[in-house]
Design a protein around this motif. Structure first.
Motif, PDB file in Angstrom:
ATOM      1  N   ALA A  61       0.637  -1.354  -0.069  1.00 58.73           N
ATOM      2  CA  ALA A  61       0.947   0.068  -0.460  1.00 58.73           C
ATOM      3  C   ALA A  61       0.949   1.145   0.285  1.00 58.73           C
ATOM      4  CB  ALA A  61      -0.909  -0.016   1.235  1.00 58.73           C
ATOM      5  N   ALA A  62       0.088   2.427  -0.852  1.00 57.66           N
ATOM      6  CA  ALA A  62       0.930   3.125  -0.819  1.00 57.66           C
ATOM      7  C   ALA A  62       1.106   4.895   0.810  1.00 57.66           C
ATOM      8  CB  ALA A  62       0.513   4.695  -1.757  1.00 57.66           C
ATOM      9  N   LEU A  63       1.995   4.790   0.560  1.00 58.80           N
ATOM     10  CA  LEU A  63       2.823   5.932   1.656  1.00 58.80           C
ATOM     11  C   LEU A  63       2.094   7.394   2.588  1.00 58.80           C
ATOM     12  CD1 LEU A  63       5.583   4.148   3.012  1.00 58.80           C
ATOM     13  CD2 LEU A  63       4.030   3.825   4.515  1.00 58.80           C
ATOM     14  N   ARG A  64       1.628   8.148   3.416  1.00 58.19           N
ATOM     15  CA  ARG A  64       1.350   9.246   3.319  1.00 58.19           C
ATOM     16  C   ARG A  64       2.326   9.204   3.353  1.00 58.19           C
ATOM     17  NH1 ARG A  64       0.293  11.431   8.385  1.00 58.19           N
ATOM     18  NH2 ARG A  64       0.209   9.551   9.379  1.00 58.19           N
ATOM     19  N   GLY A  65       2.554  10.980   3.095  1.00 56.21           N
ATOM     20  CA  GLY A  65       3.316  11.998   3.118  1.00 56.21           C
ATOM     21  C   GLY A  65       4.207  11.992   2.092  1.00 56.21           C
ATOM     22  N   THR A  66       5.628  13.100   2.022  1.00 54.65           N
ATOM     23  CA  THR A  66       6.532  12.917   0.867  1.00 54.65           C
ATOM     24  C   THR A  66       7.913  12.282   2.030  1.00 54.65           C
ATOM     25  OG1 THR A  66       6.581  14.937   1.934  1.00 54.65           O
ATOM     26  CG2 THR A  66       5.593  14.617  -0.146  1.00 54.65           C
ATOM     27  N   THR A  67       9.469  12.411   1.318  1.00 59.13           N
ATOM     28  CA  THR A  67       9.735  12.358   1.962  1.00 59.13           C
ATOM     29  C   THR A  67      10.587  13.714   1.305  1.00 59.13           C
ATOM     30  OG1 THR A  67      11.073  11.881  -1.455  1.00 59.13           O
ATOM     31  CG2 THR A  67      10.506   9.814   0.014  1.00 59.13           C
ATOM     32  N   LEU A  68      12.227  13.501   1.614  1.00 63.26           N
ATOM     33  CA  LEU A  68      12.493  14.863   2.561  1.00 63.26           C
ATOM     34  C   LEU A  68      13.427  15.322   1.283  1.00 63.26           C
ATOM     35  CD1 LEU A  68      13.856  13.930   6.089  1.00 63.26           C
ATOM     36  CD2 LEU A  68      12.376  15.973   5.130  1.00 63.26           C
ATOM     37  N   GLY A  69      13.394  14.478  -0.316  1.00 61.66           N
ATOM     38  CA  GLY A  69      13.955  14.783  -1.538  1.00 61.66           C
ATOM     39  C   GLY A  69      14.428  13.276  -1.953  1.00 61.66           C
ATOM     40  N   ARG A  70      15.737  13.549  -2.937  1.00 61.37           N
ATOM     41  CA  ARG A  70      16.015  13.127  -3.403  1.00 61.37           C
ATOM     42  C   ARG A  70      17.804  13.342  -4.226  1.00 61.37           C
ATOM     43  NH1 ARG A  70      16.885  14.744  -8.740  1.00 61.37           N
ATOM     44  NH2 ARG A  70      15.906  16.009  -9.359  1.00 61.37           N
ATOM     45  N   LEU A  71      18.336  12.285  -3.895  1.00 65.27           N
ATOM     46  CA  LEU A  71      20.467  11.834  -4.454  1.00 65.27           C
ATOM     47  C   LEU A  71      20.097  12.799  -5.552  1.00 65.27           C
ATOM     48  CD1 LEU A  71      23.360  12.186  -3.865  1.00 65.27           C
ATOM     49  CD2 LEU A  71      22.761   9.416  -5.602  1.00 65.27           C
ATOM     50  N   GLY A  72      20.725  13.710  -5.874  1.00 66.56           N
ATOM     51  CA  GLY A  72      20.906  15.348  -6.617  1.00 66.56           C
ATOM     52  C   GLY A  72      20.507  16.122  -6.482  1.00 66.56           C
ATOM     53  N   GLY A  73      18.921  16.251  -5.672  1.00 69.76           N
ATOM     54  CA  GLY A  73      17.322  17.072  -5.916  1.00 69.76           C
ATOM     55  C   GLY A  73      18.106  17.624  -4.161  1.00 69.76           C
ATOM     56  N   THR A  74      17.445  19.018  -4.130  1.00 71.95           N
ATOM     57  CA  THR A  74      17.186  19.897  -2.906  1.00 71.95           C
ATOM     58  C   THR A  74      16.497  19.327  -1.675  1.00 71.95           C
ATOM     59  OG1 THR A  74      16.843  21.877  -4.649  1.00 71.95           O
ATOM     60  CG2 THR A  74      16.467  22.049  -2.472  1.00 71.95           C
ATOM     61  N   SER A  75      17.578  18.783  -0.870  1.00 73.96           N
ATOM     62  CA  SER A  75      16.859  18.520  -0.181  1.00 73.96           C
ATOM     63  C   SER A  75      15.557  19.415   0.537  1.00 73.96           C
ATOM     64  CB  SER A  75      17.815  18.196   1.245  1.00 73.96           C
ATOM     65  OG  SER A  75      18.020  19.578   1.897  1.00 73.96           O
ATOM     66  N   THR A  76      14.603  18.775   1.147  1.00 69.68           N
ATOM     67  CA  THR A  76      13.609  19.229   1.802  1.00 69.68           C
ATOM     68  C   THR A  76      12.982  19.709   3.461  1.00 69.68           C
ATOM     69  OG1 THR A  76      12.145  17.633   1.304  1.00 69.68           O
ATOM     70  CG2 THR A  76      12.203  19.626  -0.723  1.00 69.68           C
ATOM     71  N   GLY A  77      12.248  19.380   3.726  1.00 71.58           N
ATOM     72  CA  GLY A  77      11.746  19.733   4.891  1.00 71.58           C
ATOM     73  C   GLY A  77      12.805  19.894   6.248  1.00 71.58           C
ATOM     74  N   THR A  78      11.856  20.403   7.681  1.00 72.96           N
ATOM     75  CA  THR A  78      12.026  21.189   8.206  1.00 72.96           C
ATOM     76  C   THR A  78      13.722  20.949   9.530  1.00 72.96           C
ATOM     77  OG1 THR A  78      10.762  19.877  10.016  1.00 72.96           O
ATOM     78  CG2 THR A  78       9.749  22.576   8.752  1.00 72.96           C
ATOM     79  N   SER A  79      14.245  21.290  10.250  1.00 69.13           N
ATOM     80  CA  SER A  79      15.165  20.782  11.015  1.00 69.13           C
ATOM     81  C   SER A  79      14.533  19.574  11.691  1.00 69.13           C
ATOM     82  CB  SER A  79      15.770  21.768  11.792  1.00 69.13           C
ATOM     83  OG  SER A  79      16.599  23.091  10.942  1.00 69.13           O
ATOM     84  N   ALA A  80      13.272  19.749  11.606  1.00 67.88           N
ATOM     85  CA  ALA A  80      13.113  19.280  13.609  1.00 67.88           C
ATOM     86  C   ALA A  80      11.843  17.281  12.152  1.00 67.88           C
ATOM     87  CB  ALA A  80      11.145  19.448  13.246  1.00 67.88           C
ATOM     88  N   ALA A  81      11.794  17.860  10.949  1.00 63.75           N
ATOM     89  CA  ALA A  81      11.927  16.578  10.207  1.00 63.75           C
ATOM     90  C   ALA A  81      12.606  16.096   9.953  1.00 63.75           C
ATOM     91  CB  ALA A  81      11.325  16.819   8.988  1.00 63.75           C
ATOM     92  N   TRP A  82      13.839  16.288   9.375  1.00 67.57           N
ATOM     93  CA  TRP A  82      16.042  15.461   9.705  1.00 67.57           C
ATOM     94  C   TRP A  82      15.517  14.766  10.818  1.00 67.57           C
ATOM     95  CZ3 TRP A  82      19.002  14.501   5.433  1.00 67.57           C
ATOM     96  CH2 TRP A  82      18.406  15.016   4.504  1.00 67.57           C
ATOM     97  N   MET A  83      15.299  15.914  12.101  1.00 68.74           N
ATOM     98  CA  MET A  83      15.901  15.111  13.441  1.00 68.74           C
ATOM     99  C   MET A  83      14.687  13.809  13.627  1.00 68.74           C
ATOM    100  SD  MET A  83      15.968  18.850  15.548  1.00 68.74           S
ATOM    101  CE  MET A  83      16.299  17.533  17.368  1.00 68.74           C
ATOM    102  N   ALA A  84      13.616  14.142  13.212  1.00 71.85           N
ATOM    103  CA  ALA A  84      12.913  12.471  12.998  1.00 71.85           C
ATOM    104  C   ALA A  84      12.672  11.507  12.669  1.00 71.85           C
ATOM    105  CB  ALA A  84      10.932  13.456  12.917  1.00 71.85           C
ATOM    106  N   ALA A  85      13.735  11.766  11.728  1.00 72.26           N
ATOM    107  CA  ALA A  85      14.094  10.810  10.510  1.00 72.26           C
ATOM    108  C   ALA A  85      15.372   9.375  10.926  1.00 72.26           C
ATOM    109  CB  ALA A  85      14.878  11.439   8.767  1.00 72.26           C
ATOM    110  N   GLY A  86      15.899  11.101  11.980  1.00 82.02           N
ATOM    111  CA  GLY A  86      17.682  10.319  12.936  1.00 82.02           C
ATOM    112  C   GLY A  86      16.579   9.832  13.783  1.00 82.02           C
ATOM    113  N   ALA A  87      15.970  10.154  14.731  1.00 79.90           N
ATOM    114  CA  ALA A  87      14.693   9.282  15.621  1.00 79.90           C
ATOM    115  C   ALA A  87      14.487   7.985  15.062  1.00 79.90           C
ATOM    116  CB  ALA A  87      14.038   9.851  16.025  1.00 79.90           C
ATOM    117  N   ALA A  88      13.579   7.963  14.150  1.00 78.71           N
ATOM    118  CA  ALA A  88      13.113   6.853  13.347  1.00 78.71           C
ATOM    119  C   ALA A  88      14.413   5.549  13.191  1.00 78.71           C
ATOM    120  CB  ALA A  88      12.569   6.987  11.864  1.00 78.71           C
TER     121      ALA A  88
END
Length: 249
Positions: A61-88
């Motif tokens: 099944a597809a997931l809700r939300g979006t990614t923080l970017g892709r290799l070769g592209g501009t990274s997106t998301g707030t600092s809190a989002a990147w921290m949440a990824a780190g915590a996961a």
């Protein structure tokens, strides 16, 4: 209107298709599909719902939300989002170990032999200049050390983690999961986005050897360039693997 079939990724080893809210993964290596199903069942982080699983094919099944970017592209998301990824990622690494080794769990001897062979081919085939390969082979040496095994994803590209705001909603593509070096996951996620590494590590917590993270950036990129070039991808695109290698010069 009927849902169209979207080709997410396709090459000679595997393909992923999207039809509406369903992803179909077709893999020539049946064992990889089996590993993916097992890993998602064990992982303590959100994963896609498995709709069905037959030999060589997995429906998710597809997931809700979006990614923080892709290799070769501009990274997106707030600092809190990147921290949440780190915590996961920390949560995954602290989970009970699976019974098998993953891509991040290759022995130092095996990995060094593979890297040296690939470095020779990169120069012999004229894909990269010798000085670039030699310098990054030196940087990669720091990854060859003793490490404590963790439950690793093994292919934790930035495009494989979905967030809704600052909430991680799911992690996809677990076919390389298993016991491995946790810093391999952190390096893979931050590859090409060095400017966001501080936020990622703030969420991850604890001491992380940055020299080893940089070593994994160099090592992963050296191992990827030829394969990507031969399978229809472009590691020479801005911000991708070759630029990562050049940044270590």
């Amino acid at each position: 209107m009927d849902d169209e079939v979207e080709v997410v990724v396709a090459h000679s080893e595997r393909a992923t298709l999207r039809v509406g809210d369903v992803y179909l993964k077709v893999d020539a290596d049946r064992a990889r599909v089996d590993v993916e199903v097992q890993a998602m069942a064990l992982a303590p982080v959100p994963t896609p719902d498995v709709l069905w699983h037959k030999p060589s094919v997995l429906a998710l099944a597809a997931l809700r939300g979006t990614t923080l970017g892709r290799l070769g592209g501009t990274s997106t998301g707030t600092s809190a989002a990147w921290m949440a990824a780190g915590a996961a990622i920390r949560q995954l690494h602290e989970a009970p170990l699976p019974s098998w080794n993953g891509r991040a769990g290759r022995s130092v001897v095996t990995l060094a032999e593979e890297l040296d062979r690939e470095c020779r081919l990169l120069v012999a085939k004229g894909l990269l200049p010798a000085e670039l390969v030699i310098r990054n082979r030196q940087v990669a040496e720091a990854a060859f050390r003793d490490w404590t095994p963790a439950f690793t994803h093994g292919d934790l590209q930035i495009a494989h983690v979905f967030l809704d705001g600052d909430e991680v909603t799911g992690v996809i593509d677990w076919s390389e999961a298993g016991q491995g070096d946790p810093l391999y996951d952190l390096a893979t996620f931050s590859l090409g986005h060095e400017e966001r590494l501080g936020d990622l590590l703030a969420g991850y917590g604890g001491h992380v050897d940055l020299e080893v993270v940089r070593a994994w950036w160099a090592l992963r990129s050296l191992l990827a360039v030829r394969w990507l070039s031969e399978h229809g991808f472009d590691p020479f695109a801005p911000g991708c693997e070759v630029d990562v290698l050049k940044s270590r010069m």
